[in-house]
Design a protein around this motif. Structure first.
Motif, PDB file in Angstrom:
ATOM      1  N   HIS A 102       0.409  62.924 -13.476  1.00 41.91           N
ATOM      2  CA  HIS A 102       1.456  62.178 -12.790  1.00 41.91           C
ATOM      3  C   HIS A 102       1.134  60.698 -12.925  1.00 41.91           C
ATOM      4  O   HIS A 102       0.254  60.167 -13.237  1.00 41.91           O
ATOM      5  N   ARG A 103       2.194  60.141 -13.020  1.00 42.01           N
ATOM      6  CA  ARG A 103       2.111  58.550 -13.582  1.00 42.01           C
ATOM      7  C   ARG A 103       3.166  57.868 -12.490  1.00 42.01           C
ATOM      8  O   ARG A 103       4.016  58.271 -11.932  1.00 42.01           O
ATOM      9  N   ASN A 104       2.805  56.623 -12.076  1.00 42.44           N
ATOM     10  CA  ASN A 104       3.735  55.765 -11.195  1.00 42.44           C
ATOM     11  C   ASN A 104       3.925  54.577 -12.064  1.00 42.44           C
ATOM     12  O   ASN A 104       3.260  54.398 -12.854  1.00 42.44           O
ATOM     13  N   SER A 105       4.718  53.629 -11.561  1.00 41.13           N
ATOM     14  CA  SER A 105       5.110  52.407 -12.205  1.00 41.13           C
ATOM     15  C   SER A 105       3.787  51.530 -12.305  1.00 41.13           C
ATOM     16  O   SER A 105       3.601  50.873 -13.388  1.00 41.13           O
ATOM     17  N   ILE A 106       2.713  51.679 -11.595  1.00 44.12           N
ATOM     18  CA  ILE A 106       1.504  50.972 -11.602  1.00 44.12           C
ATOM     19  C   ILE A 106       0.702  51.345 -12.992  1.00 44.12           C
ATOM     20  O   ILE A 106       0.326  50.817 -13.669  1.00 44.12           O
ATOM     21  N   SER A 107       0.694  52.842 -13.052  1.00 49.52           N
ATOM     22  CA  SER A 107       0.217  53.215 -14.364  1.00 49.52           C
ATOM     23  C   SER A 107       0.784  52.682 -15.643  1.00 49.52           C
ATOM     24  O   SER A 107       0.010  52.149 -16.676  1.00 49.52           O
ATOM     25  N   TRP A 108       2.298  52.599 -15.634  1.00 49.42           N
ATOM     26  CA  TRP A 108       2.917  52.104 -16.650  1.00 49.42           C
ATOM     27  C   TRP A 108       2.359  50.462 -17.168  1.00 49.42           C
ATOM     28  O   TRP A 108       2.229  49.962 -18.075  1.00 49.42           O
ATOM     29  N   THR A 109       2.426  49.792 -15.926  1.00 51.45           N
ATOM     30  CA  THR A 109       2.247  48.343 -16.087  1.00 51.45           C
ATOM     31  C   THR A 109       0.675  48.182 -16.341  1.00 51.45           C
ATOM     32  O   THR A 109       0.555  47.228 -17.159  1.00 51.45           O
ATOM     33  N   SER A 110       0.012  48.944 -15.799  1.00 50.61           N
ATOM     34  CA  SER A 110      -1.483  48.705 -16.269  1.00 50.61           C
ATOM     35  C   SER A 110      -1.639  48.989 -17.787  1.00 50.61           C
ATOM     36  O   SER A 110      -2.525  48.075 -18.151  1.00 50.61           O
ATOM     37  N   LEU A 111      -1.105  49.786 -18.427  1.00 52.85           N
ATOM     38  CA  LEU A 111      -1.347  50.157 -19.656  1.00 52.85           C
ATOM     39  C   LEU A 111      -0.313  48.992 -20.608  1.00 52.85           C
ATOM     40  O   LEU A 111      -1.049  48.298 -21.695  1.00 52.85           O
TER      41      LEU A 111
ATOM     42  N   ALA B 192      12.418  55.286 -20.507  1.00 54.42           N
ATOM     43  CA  ALA B 192      13.131  56.544 -20.829  1.00 54.42           C
ATOM     44  C   ALA B 192      12.576  57.578 -19.831  1.00 54.42           C
ATOM     45  O   ALA B 192      13.119  58.648 -19.524  1.00 54.42           O
ATOM     46  N   ALA B 193      11.220  57.241 -19.403  1.00 51.61           N
ATOM     47  CA  ALA B 193      10.741  58.249 -18.434  1.00 51.61           C
ATOM     48  C   ALA B 193      11.289  58.091 -16.876  1.00 51.61           C
ATOM     49  O   ALA B 193      11.152  58.816 -15.877  1.00 51.61           O
ATOM     50  N   GLY B 194      12.440  57.178 -16.694  1.00 52.69           N
ATOM     51  CA  GLY B 194      13.107  56.861 -15.437  1.00 52.69           C
ATOM     52  C   GLY B 194      12.609  55.958 -14.559  1.00 52.69           C
ATOM     53  O   GLY B 194      13.238  55.677 -13.556  1.00 52.69           O
ATOM     54  N   PHE B 195      11.663  54.954 -14.990  1.00 56.34           N
ATOM     55  CA  PHE B 195      11.178  54.047 -14.186  1.00 56.34           C
ATOM     56  C   PHE B 195      11.858  52.655 -14.408  1.00 56.34           C
ATOM     57  O   PHE B 195      12.404  52.391 -15.732  1.00 56.34           O
ATOM     58  N   VAL B 196      12.289  51.947 -13.484  1.00 58.04           N
ATOM     59  CA  VAL B 196      13.229  50.560 -13.618  1.00 58.04           C
ATOM     60  C   VAL B 196      12.107  49.542 -13.640  1.00 58.04           C
ATOM     61  O   VAL B 196      11.445  49.418 -12.728  1.00 58.04           O
ATOM     62  N   PRO B 197      12.463  48.837 -14.554  1.00 56.27           N
ATOM     63  CA  PRO B 197      11.357  47.599 -14.656  1.00 56.27           C
ATOM     64  C   PRO B 197      11.684  46.735 -13.648  1.00 56.27           C
ATOM     65  O   PRO B 197      12.928  46.406 -13.129  1.00 56.27           O
ATOM     66  N   ASP B 198      10.667  45.961 -13.201  1.00 57.70           N
ATOM     67  CA  ASP B 198      10.614  45.140 -12.143  1.00 57.70           C
ATOM     68  C   ASP B 198      10.235  43.649 -12.510  1.00 57.70           C
ATOM     69  O   ASP B 198       9.860  43.490 -13.685  1.00 57.70           O
ATOM     70  N   GLY B 199       9.903  42.564 -11.793  1.00 49.92           N
ATOM     71  CA  GLY B 199       9.410  41.434 -12.181  1.00 49.92           C
ATOM     72  C   GLY B 199       8.313  41.622 -12.672  1.00 49.92           C
ATOM     73  O   GLY B 199       7.800  40.809 -13.803  1.00 49.92           O
ATOM     74  N   ILE B 200       7.393  42.336 -12.073  1.00 49.11           N
ATOM     75  CA  ILE B 200       5.927  42.420 -12.590  1.00 49.11           C
ATOM     76  C   ILE B 200       5.970  42.883 -14.106  1.00 49.11           C
ATOM     77  O   ILE B 200       5.146  42.293 -14.831  1.00 49.11           O
TER      78      ILE B 200
ATOM     79  N   GLU C 261       3.607  45.007 -30.320  1.00 53.78           N
ATOM     80  CA  GLU C 261       4.491  46.048 -30.606  1.00 53.78           C
ATOM     81  C   GLU C 261       4.396  47.216 -29.774  1.00 53.78           C
ATOM     82  O   GLU C 261       5.164  48.027 -29.346  1.00 53.78           O
ATOM     83  N   GLU C 262       3.106  47.615 -29.440  1.00 52.82           N
ATOM     84  CA  GLU C 262       2.543  48.755 -28.809  1.00 52.82           C
ATOM     85  C   GLU C 262       3.084  48.530 -27.269  1.00 52.82           C
ATOM     86  O   GLU C 262       3.684  49.354 -26.731  1.00 52.82           O
ATOM     87  N   ALA C 263       3.069  47.395 -26.708  1.00 51.55           N
ATOM     88  CA  ALA C 263       3.418  46.956 -25.552  1.00 51.55           C
ATOM     89  C   ALA C 263       4.887  47.215 -25.416  1.00 51.55           C
ATOM     90  O   ALA C 263       5.362  47.668 -24.520  1.00 51.55           O
ATOM     91  N   ILE C 264       5.722  46.716 -26.401  1.00 53.63           N
ATOM     92  CA  ILE C 264       7.230  47.092 -26.293  1.00 53.63           C
ATOM     93  C   ILE C 264       7.614  48.288 -26.162  1.00 53.63           C
ATOM     94  O   ILE C 264       8.456  48.835 -25.673  1.00 53.63           O
ATOM     95  N   LYS C 265       6.809  49.251 -27.163  1.00 57.81           N
ATOM     96  CA  LYS C 265       6.965  50.771 -27.386  1.00 57.81           C
ATOM     97  C   LYS C 265       6.828  51.195 -25.939  1.00 57.81           C
ATOM     98  O   LYS C 265       7.625  52.279 -25.473  1.00 57.81           O
ATOM     99  N   VAL C 266       5.704  50.993 -25.280  1.00 57.64           N
ATOM    100  CA  VAL C 266       5.186  51.499 -23.835  1.00 57.64           C
ATOM    101  C   VAL C 266       6.592  50.815 -22.719  1.00 57.64           C
ATOM    102  O   VAL C 266       6.800  51.969 -22.007  1.00 57.64           O
ATOM    103  N   PHE C 267       7.078  49.673 -22.950  1.00 57.85           N
ATOM    104  CA  PHE C 267       8.210  49.187 -21.884  1.00 57.85           C
ATOM    105  C   PHE C 267       9.499  50.266 -22.307  1.00 57.85           C
ATOM    106  O   PHE C 267       9.928  50.692 -21.402  1.00 57.85           O
ATOM    107  N   ASP C 268       9.653  50.564 -23.534  1.00 63.65           N
ATOM    108  CA  ASP C 268      10.747  51.490 -23.752  1.00 63.65           C
ATOM    109  C   ASP C 268      10.408  52.901 -23.388  1.00 63.65           C
ATOM    110  O   ASP C 268      11.380  53.519 -22.809  1.00 63.65           O
ATOM    111  N   ASP C 269       9.153  53.437 -23.541  1.00 61.59           N
ATOM    112  CA  ASP C 269       8.868  54.645 -23.056  1.00 61.59           C
ATOM    113  C   ASP C 269       9.128  54.888 -21.439  1.00 61.59           C
ATOM    114  O   ASP C 269       9.560  55.834 -20.844  1.00 61.59           O
ATOM    115  N   MET C 270       8.748  53.792 -20.884  1.00 60.74           N
ATOM    116  CA  MET C 270       8.631  53.787 -19.736  1.00 60.74           C
ATOM    117  C   MET C 270      10.204  53.804 -18.895  1.00 60.74           C
ATOM    118  O   MET C 270      10.412  54.513 -17.842  1.00 60.74           O
TER     119      MET C 270
END
Length: 846
Positions: free
Chosen positions: A537-546, A568-576, A557-566
């Motif tokens: 299981h992952r939450n928004s903190i998991s994605w932000t930590s990576l 796609a997984a249904g998480f909404v990006p916030d200010g952090i 480039e890897e960071a931007i890919k993680v952002f896109d995957d985040m």
């Protein structure tokens, strides 16, 4: 015939006279207003020969006037009978009601010694006393007596046994007793309530709920108010809101909802499940409310962060003249503390004292938390004094409550940066009395305030105690934080293994997020990615930590890919999330990507850029040398630029040697009264690079007169026996001779393949030869030489520096990486550098 009539008449007269005497004597005993009067009547009964008829009434009269010793002296002279047993039961019940559990056992033993057989009323009283002590041994002995006396088939006695075993910590024995009762058909609703309560006392909410389900499905029992009051807290602790709603419906259907205790339990359940709107509906529909109802709502709103509603209810309680008890005051104080409003919490505490309400342990712990949140050391000391005078070190205190206050004090002192005082308090607690919270607050205090070595040392000591304390999730995360600070990946890996062995399933997500952070900050972003990929299981903190990990390592480039995957997984990006992405772009040279993300934040994601986002953009543009764009952005900010904005611009000026703009940024900082040593150092470096030595001297003189001290640069590296720390020109290490020999050899070898010392980074007005010597002794070079000395071939060397790595050291280490069989991972105050085979991961963009 006449004689018989006369005899009958005389007997009747005697009987009537006896009845009259009994009535008068009984009336007199009931109306006695003092022990002296009772003794006088007792004396007359003895003189008149009427005492045998009034023994139980005399005993009751003595008990009324608090003279149990006189009762015992009477009872021990009487022949055992049902009325005598009743008197003993009355004595035993009195001691139990007053909380004198040992006296109950004394009376019970005395009763048995006089061969007075206890009945089915005696045993429940005695078993309750055994549970209150608690004394498993005494309780088991009474159980044996019950069995031999034939009372093991009495449902009231059996229910008392279940309760006794539970209170004495014998949950297995309580369950065995209950199961035997079911098998023999000796049970009622109280039996089920007792075993459910037993599991709740043992904090086994899951089994408590399961037993209630079995109870509800049993056709021979009918759950009552007590059943609901027992099981609803279990739903709350499990977060089982769905089952809680089912119980709510059950209460309404059975007509139990009108009971104020059931209503309060429902409010508490919904509040602890974070469902305050449902809790409010229950509260509004309750016809009868008490102070507990109001307190449950105020506490619930405080705990979920809806503090405005909590304060509103608090004020409404005042308006409606509802008595504010310690729970009400504590809930408001805790709410302020959780929000970081420590001064407001202190104000409420003063009001509480003026109202005459006496604070309890929870009040003081919340207040100490409030002081810690605002680093109010003076006020924290005042609370400490209050605790000493009014709470701590009293013989009648619960040791557990005393420890709660001490833990709160350790936490407050640690967070107020008085770790020495915190440690003194920690050491005053006997090792056997420390609980997991005691260890955690001390380890966390060290970890949060830069004393990571002490944190890990103390964490290790936890396992060396005679009775080791098992760390909880918070303890482990504090230790991982310390590992991250020191880049102590070996220790962090051991903690990871401990987590896997001990199966922390319920808090695994929390700890996995901490592991991602630890591995990233220790320089192994690949291990962080493995932890992330293995998460169920992952939450928004998991994605932000990576994301943060990739950003620190310059993997844009890897960071931007993680952002896109985040996304796609249904998480909404916030200010952090955007802050981390901008940071990654800034440290990877991805200027256009960073600008696009910044421009799309509001339009595409409805995230309004904050001060931190503007700082990141100024840093990104400054690193790229786009100063015109950076200045334009600063002047268009919707808020006033703070010192950190100008420091970001000044840092860019240092990279590109822009003296004029650097002076402008420094002037802006002076107008803001910023006394940051970093800003002075940056400007000094800009002047030094431009060989304007008079300006360098002027800045250093200004620092001296302003009382600003430059932080000394230091580097640390992990060896076989812990972490070694080095400063510039450091020769304090026992192996310093070997370290300097290795370093001299390395410098000689890399000079042969093209390394030329960059003397511009020796920021002193001396000749080039002397500058070479100054550069030679930089702390990161010494740390590298030590790492080579103690590391096996092929093992990565992990170095950390508290400041930004010097340009010459960066160049030298790049060369050194081409002639040694080690990957060099260097973390400075800005980012990570991975040196291998003559190149660095930053690609010169740092």
């Amino acid at each position: 015939m006449l004689k018989n009539k006369t005899a009958v008449s005389a007997a009747s007269a005697v009987a009537q006279n006896q009845i009259a005497v009994n009535a008068v004597s009984t009336n007199l005993l009931q109306k006695c207003k003092s022990l002296v009067q009772t003794k006088l009547i007792h004396q007359q009964l003895l003189v008149q020969g009427l005492y045998p008829h009034f023994t139980t009434r005399v005993v009751s009269a003595y008990l009324t006037h608090n003279a149990p010793s006189l009762c015992i002296s009477i009872l021990q002279r009487l022949t055992p009978s049902a009325s005598v047993v009743f008197c003993w039961n009355t004595l035993i019940r009195r001691s139990l009601r007053l909380g004198f559990s040992l006296d109950v056992l004394f009376l019970f033993r005395r009763m048995l010694g006089l061969r007075c057989a206890p009945d089915h009323y005696t045993f429940p009283f005695v078993l309750k006393a055994c549970g209150d002590l608690p004394s498993f041994r005494c309780g088991a002995s009474v159980h044996a007596l019950i069995y031999t006396s034939g009372f093991d088939s009495d449902v009231f006695v059996c229910n008392a046994l279940v309760s006794m075993y539970a209170k004495c910590g014998g949950l297995g024995d309580a369950r065995q007793m209950f199961d035997e009762m079911l098998d023999r058909g000796i049970f009622d609703t109280v039996s089920w309530n007792s075993i459910v309560a037993a599991y709740m006392q043992s904090r086994d909410a899951k089994n408590a709920v399961e037993l209630f389900r079995r109870m509800a499905s049993d056709s021979e029992t009918r759950p009552d108010v007590v059943s609901l009051i027992n099981v609803l807290p279990a739903c709350a602790s499990l977060g089982a809101s769905l089952h809680g709603k089912q119980l709510h419906g059950f209460a309404v259907r059975r007509g139990l909802f009108e009971d104020v205790f059931v209503g309060n339990a429902l409010i508490d359940m919904y509040a602890k499940c974070g469902m305050m709107d449902e809790a409010n509906k229950v509260f509004e529909r309750m016809k009868v409310k008490d102070v507990v109802s109001w307190n449950a709502m105020v506490t619930g709103y405080s705990q979920v962060g809806r503090f405005e509603e909590a304060l509103g209810l608090f004020e409404k309680m005042r308006e409606e003249n509802i008595e504010l008890d310690v729970v009400t005051w504590s809930a408001v104080i805790a709410g302020y503390a959780q929000k970081g409003h420590g001064y407001e919490a202190l104000d409420v505490f003063r009001e509480m004292q003026l109202s005459g309400s006496k604070p309890n342990v929870v009040t003081l712990v919340s207040l100490l938390s409030g002081c810690a949140s605002i680093v109010a050391l003076l006020q924290g000391k005042e609370i400490h004094c209050y605790a000493i005078k009014c709470v701590l070190n009293y013989d009648w205190n619960d040791p557990g409550e005393d420890l709660m206050v001490i833990n709160g004090l350790i936490d407050m002192y640690a967070k107020c940066k008085s770790t020495n005082v915190a440690r003194s308090m920690f050491d005053l607690v006997a090792p056997g009395n420390r609980n997991v919270v005691t260890w955690t607050v001390m380890i966390g205090g060290y970890a949060q305030h830069g004393e990571a070595n002490e944190a890990l040392k103390l964490f290790s000591e936890m396992f060396l105690e005679d009775k080791p304390v098992m760390p909880n999730a918070f303890t482990i995360c504090c230790a991982l934080m310390a590992c991250a600070h020191l880049a102590a990946i070996r220790f962090g890996t051991q903690i990871h293994a401990y987590i896997l062995r001990n199966r922390y399933e319920s808090v695994l997500l929390f700890m996995e997020n901490c592991l991602i952070d630890m591995y990233s900050k220790c320089g192994d972003v690949h291990a962080a990615r493995v932890v992330f990929d293995d998460m169920q299981h992952r939450n928004s903190i998991s994605w932000t930590s990576l994301l943060t990990g990739y950003g620190m390592h310059g993997c844009g480039e890897e960071a931007i890919k993680v952002f896109d995957d985040m996304r796609a997984a249904g998480f909404v990006p916030d200010g952090i999330t955007f802050l981390v992405v901008l940071y990654a772009c800034s440290h990877s040279g991805m200027i256009d990507h960073g600008i696009r993300f910044f421009n799309n934040m509001h339009s595409e994601f409805s995230v309004i850029p904050g001060l931190e986002h503007y700082v990141c953009m100024v840093d990104l543009l400054g690193r790229a040398g786009r100063f015109g764009h950076a200045l334009k952005l600063i002047h268009s900010m919707p808020m006033e630029p703070t010192s950190i904005v100008w420091i970001a611009l000044l840092s860019g000026c240092r990279i590109h040697g822009n003296v004029e703009l650097g002076e402008y940024a420094a002037n802006q900082l002076r107008e803001l009264d910023s006394e940051n040593d970093g800003s002075y150092t940056l400007l000094s470096n800009i002047y030094a690079n431009a060989r304007r030595w008079r300006d360098v001297a002027r800045i250093r003189s200004l620092m001296k007169h302003s009382g600003v001290k430059k932080r000394p640069g230091c580097s640390w590296v992990q060896g076989k026996k812990g972490t070694a720390t080095f400063y510039v020109g450091d020769r304090s290490h026992p192996q310093s001779e070997q370290i300097y020999e290795i370093l001299a050899d390395l410098i000689q070898r890399i000079k042969a393949i093209g390394y030329v010392p960059e003397t511009d980074f020796a920021l002193h007005d001396v000749d080039d030869e002397e500058k070479d010597d100054l550069l030679f002794e930089h702390s990161e070079k010494l740390a590298l030489a030590y790492g080579i000395l103690v590391s096996a071939p092929g093992v990565p060397i992990r170095i950390s520096k508290n400041l930004r790595v010097c340009g010459d050291c960066h160049n030298a280490i790049t060369y050194i990486s081409s002639i040694i069989d080690h990957e060099i991972i260097l973390r400075d105050s800005s980012r990570f550098h991975h040196f291998k085979s003559g190149s660095c991961s930053c690609r010169g963009y740092w």
